[in-house]
Structures are given as structure tokens and as C-alpha cells.
Design a protein around this motif. Structure first.
Motif, PDB file in Angstrom:
ATOM      1  N   LEU A 144     -10.894  -0.754 -12.840  1.00  8.25           N
ATOM      2  CA  LEU A 144     -10.810  -1.644 -11.192  1.00  8.25           C
ATOM      3  C   LEU A 144      -9.601  -2.782 -11.827  1.00  8.25           C
ATOM      4  O   LEU A 144     -10.125  -3.804 -13.354  1.00  8.25           O
ATOM      5  N   PHE A 145      -8.545  -3.436 -11.092  1.00  2.00           N
ATOM      6  CA  PHE A 145      -7.781  -4.063 -10.827  1.00  2.00           C
ATOM      7  C   PHE A 145      -7.498  -4.999  -9.795  1.00  2.00           C
ATOM      8  O   PHE A 145      -8.064  -4.384  -8.520  1.00  2.00           O
ATOM      9  N   TRP A 146      -7.109  -5.519  -9.273  1.00  2.00           N
ATOM     10  CA  TRP A 146      -6.373  -6.251  -8.293  1.00  2.00           C
ATOM     11  C   TRP A 146      -5.088  -7.176  -8.819  1.00  2.00           C
ATOM     12  O   TRP A 146      -4.748  -7.729  -9.964  1.00  2.00           O
ATOM     13  N   GLY A 147      -4.540  -7.724  -7.864  1.00  2.00           N
ATOM     14  CA  GLY A 147      -2.496  -8.089  -7.888  1.00  2.00           C
ATOM     15  C   GLY A 147      -2.384  -8.850  -6.497  1.00  2.00           C
ATOM     16  O   GLY A 147      -3.051  -8.195  -5.603  1.00  2.00           O
ATOM     17  N   MET A 148      -1.677  -9.279  -7.344  1.00  2.00           N
ATOM     18  CA  MET A 148      -0.600 -10.069  -5.966  1.00  2.00           C
ATOM     19  C   MET A 148       0.831 -10.139  -6.385  1.00  2.00           C
ATOM     20  O   MET A 148       1.099  -9.607  -7.270  1.00  2.00           O
ATOM     21  N   GLU A 149       1.958 -10.219  -5.208  1.00  2.00           N
ATOM     22  CA  GLU A 149       3.775 -10.284  -6.055  1.00  2.00           C
ATOM     23  C   GLU A 149       3.574 -11.183  -4.747  1.00  2.00           C
ATOM     24  O   GLU A 149       3.117 -11.310  -2.990  1.00  2.00           O
ATOM     25  N   LEU A 150       4.858 -11.664  -4.734  1.00  2.00           N
ATOM     26  CA  LEU A 150       5.842 -12.909  -4.664  1.00  2.00           C
ATOM     27  C   LEU A 150       7.389 -11.845  -3.993  1.00  2.00           C
ATOM     28  O   LEU A 150       8.061 -12.289  -5.358  1.00  2.00           O
ATOM     29  N   LYS A 151       8.236 -11.583  -3.637  1.00  2.00           N
ATOM     30  CA  LYS A 151       9.242 -10.813  -3.571  1.00  2.00           C
ATOM     31  C   LYS A 151      10.171 -10.722  -1.873  1.00  2.00           C
ATOM     32  O   LYS A 151       9.278 -10.963  -0.920  1.00  2.00           O
ATOM     33  N   TYR A 152      11.285 -11.085  -2.369  1.00  2.15           N
ATOM     34  CA  TYR A 152      12.288 -10.242  -1.576  1.00  2.15           C
ATOM     35  C   TYR A 152      12.627  -9.003  -0.929  1.00  2.15           C
ATOM     36  O   TYR A 152      12.147  -8.223  -2.199  1.00  2.15           O
ATOM     37  N   ASN A 153      12.281  -8.389   0.423  1.00  4.97           N
ATOM     38  CA  ASN A 153      12.278  -7.065   0.325  1.00  4.97           C
ATOM     39  C   ASN A 153      12.807  -6.790   1.490  1.00  4.97           C
ATOM     40  O   ASN A 153      12.461  -7.199   2.380  1.00  4.97           O
ATOM     41  N   GLN A 154      14.148  -6.015   1.196  1.00  9.92           N
ATOM     42  CA  GLN A 154      14.868  -5.632   2.648  1.00  9.92           C
ATOM     43  C   GLN A 154      14.363  -4.350   2.865  1.00  9.92           C
ATOM     44  O   GLN A 154      14.391  -3.490   2.856  1.00  9.92           O
ATOM     45  N   LYS A 155      14.655  -4.554   4.591  1.00  9.84           N
ATOM     46  CA  LYS A 155      14.004  -3.201   5.526  1.00  9.84           C
ATOM     47  C   LYS A 155      14.902  -3.267   6.925  1.00  9.84           C
ATOM     48  O   LYS A 155      15.946  -4.017   6.523  1.00  9.84           O
ATOM     49  N   GLY A 156      14.866  -2.285   7.718  1.00  2.00           N
ATOM     50  CA  GLY A 156      15.636  -1.710   8.885  1.00  2.00           C
ATOM     51  C   GLY A 156      15.740  -0.505   8.560  1.00  2.00           C
ATOM     52  O   GLY A 156      14.814   0.726   8.394  1.00  2.00           O
ATOM     53  N   SER A 157      16.822   0.296   9.536  1.00  5.33           N
ATOM     54  CA  SER A 157      16.974   0.969   9.494  1.00  5.33           C
ATOM     55  C   SER A 157      18.619   1.527   9.417  1.00  5.33           C
ATOM     56  O   SER A 157      19.192   0.982   9.836  1.00  5.33           O
ATOM     57  N   ARG A 158      19.265   2.088   9.613  1.00  3.31           N
ATOM     58  CA  ARG A 158      20.631   3.039   9.484  1.00  3.31           C
ATOM     59  C   ARG A 158      20.896   4.319  10.424  1.00  3.31           C
ATOM     60  O   ARG A 158      20.041   5.373   9.676  1.00  3.31           O
ATOM     61  N   LYS A 159      21.930   4.497  10.482  1.00  4.11           N
ATOM     62  CA  LYS A 159      21.871   5.815  11.535  1.00  4.11           C
ATOM     63  C   LYS A 159      24.117   5.986  10.896  1.00  4.11           C
ATOM     64  O   LYS A 159      24.739   5.038  10.991  1.00  4.11           O
TER      65      LYS A 159
END
Length: 212
Positions: A62-77
Motif C-alpha cells: 500500500l502507498f499514498w501520494g499527492m501531486e501539484l500540477k497544471y491541468n488543461q481541461k475542456g471540450s472541443r467540436k
């Protein structure tokens, strides 16, 4: 609020540093995303993801962790001339995310994990046929997100048999908003998405590992 996320990351990092084994590094990859509730389907919106991560072992499995990140989301047609559809739509949502996760080591090379992610919206953009739309700037879009995630990690040298790959881990995950990001705040399991939106993305990234 992104400063608060940074503070939380370093607090969690300090807690992890007191454990028996602490390791981390940097990560980079890309997303395929869509927004449930905006009437457009498909993971058609590409985006990048990058940041730092830390992890500690609770036991052999077992492990646990964390992250700090820039994340691009959204949608496109995209346009579809074969169907006489010449309309194009882009919906960009840029976040700083702080995921906290717990995982299980299936064997020496493969792990499975799940967790929650709190995000702060940095930038938003919406355009229809190249013309920016003001609708996204109204108060219905929240400036934060609570997401849930699940995925798997594989030692990259099992995929690419090269000596340089031994310090890399391939991470693939699915992430979905636990609460709506647009409109009335509601949980994801509602049967209708009317006047509500939820980020939905598949992410693939390489994690470079440094032992401390």
C-alpha cells in the motif's frame, strides 16, 4: 487560492517526509477531455499536464501520494464537412490541481490507485467559429473543482526496454468531477445534466522518479 494549494502540497510533503520511505519527482503528459453537459461528446479536447509529485509506502503493498500540477481541461467540436456541419467550438479550462491518492501494488511493476483532486480554475476561454463567447464568464462557472480519479501505474522499462526508462513510470488515469463545475452545485450521479457541467478526462503521463 492557487497559493493555498501550494501550501497544502508542502504540508502534505512534510508529513510524508517523516515516513520510512519517501520519493517523488516531476511529471508531464497530455489529456483527452470533454465536458458532460455541454452537448458535445468525445474526448476531442487535447491538453497538457505537468507538475511535481510525491509518494510514500505505507506497507509492502500500500502507498499514498499527492501531486501539484497544471491541468488543461475542456471540450472541443471540430467541423464535419461530410455532414455539412461547418461549426467549430472550443472550450478551454486551465486548472491547478492537487490530487491526493491511495494505491495498491499489484506486483513489482504494476499499481492501481484512486483518490480525490481539488482544483482551482486559472483561465477560461470559449469560442464559437473563432468568435469568443462571453457566456463562460458569468457566475455559473465555478472557480474551483472537486474531482475523483482512478488509474494504473506501470514501470516504463516494462514498456520500453531501455536503461534510461528505469526511472520513469507510465501513469494512465480517468478523472471526473465529483461536483458540478457549472450551474447549481450537484453530485455527479444526478440523472440529468441540464444546466450543469462536469469535467471528464483521460490522462496519460510519464512520472520521473527521484528517491530521497
Amino acid at each position: 487560492m492557487h497559493r493555498l494549494l501550494l501550501l497544502c502540497f508542502f504540508i502534505l510533503l512534510s508529513v510524508a517526509s517523516f515516513s520510512q520511505r519517501f520519493y517523488g519527482g516531476v511529471l508531464a503528459g497530455f489529456n483527452g477531455s470533454q465536458v458532460e453537459g455541454d452537448r458535445y461528446s468525445g474526448y476531442n479536447k487535447p491538453g497538457v499536464v505537468g507538475g511535481v509529485w510525491a509518494q510514500t509506502d505505507v506497507s509492502d503493498k500500500l502507498f499514498w501520494g499527492m501531486e501539484l500540477k497544471y491541468n488543461q481541461k475542456g471540450s472541443r467540436k471540430y467541423q464535419n464537412p461530410k455532414k455539412n456541419d461547418y461549426n467549430e467550438f472550443v472550450y478551454r479550462l486551465d486548472y491547478v490541481d492537487l490530487p491526493v491518492l491511495a494505491g495498491y501494488k499489484y506486483n513489482e511493476a504494476v499499481s492501481f490507485f484512486g483518490g480525490l483532486s481539488f482544483g482551482v480554475l486559472l483561465h477560461k476561454y470559449e469560442a464559437f467559429n473563432g468568435d469568443p463567447s462571453p457566456s463562460i464568464s458569468d457566475s455559473n462557472l465555478h472557480n474551483w473543482e472537486l474531482g475523483m480519479l482512478a488509474g494504473a501505474k506501470v514501470d516504463f522499462d516494462r514498456i520500453v526496454e531501455r536503461s534510461w526508462a528505469k526511472n520513469f513510470v507510465f501513469d494512465m488515469r480517468f478523472q471526473y468531477s465529483a461536483l458540478s463545475t457549472y450551474g447549481k452545485i450537484s453530485p455527479f450521479f444526478l440523472h440529468t445534466y441540464a444546466q450543469r457541467q462536469f469535467n471528464n478526462l483521460i490522462s496519460m503521463a510519464l512520472f520521473y522518479r527521484i528517491d530521497f
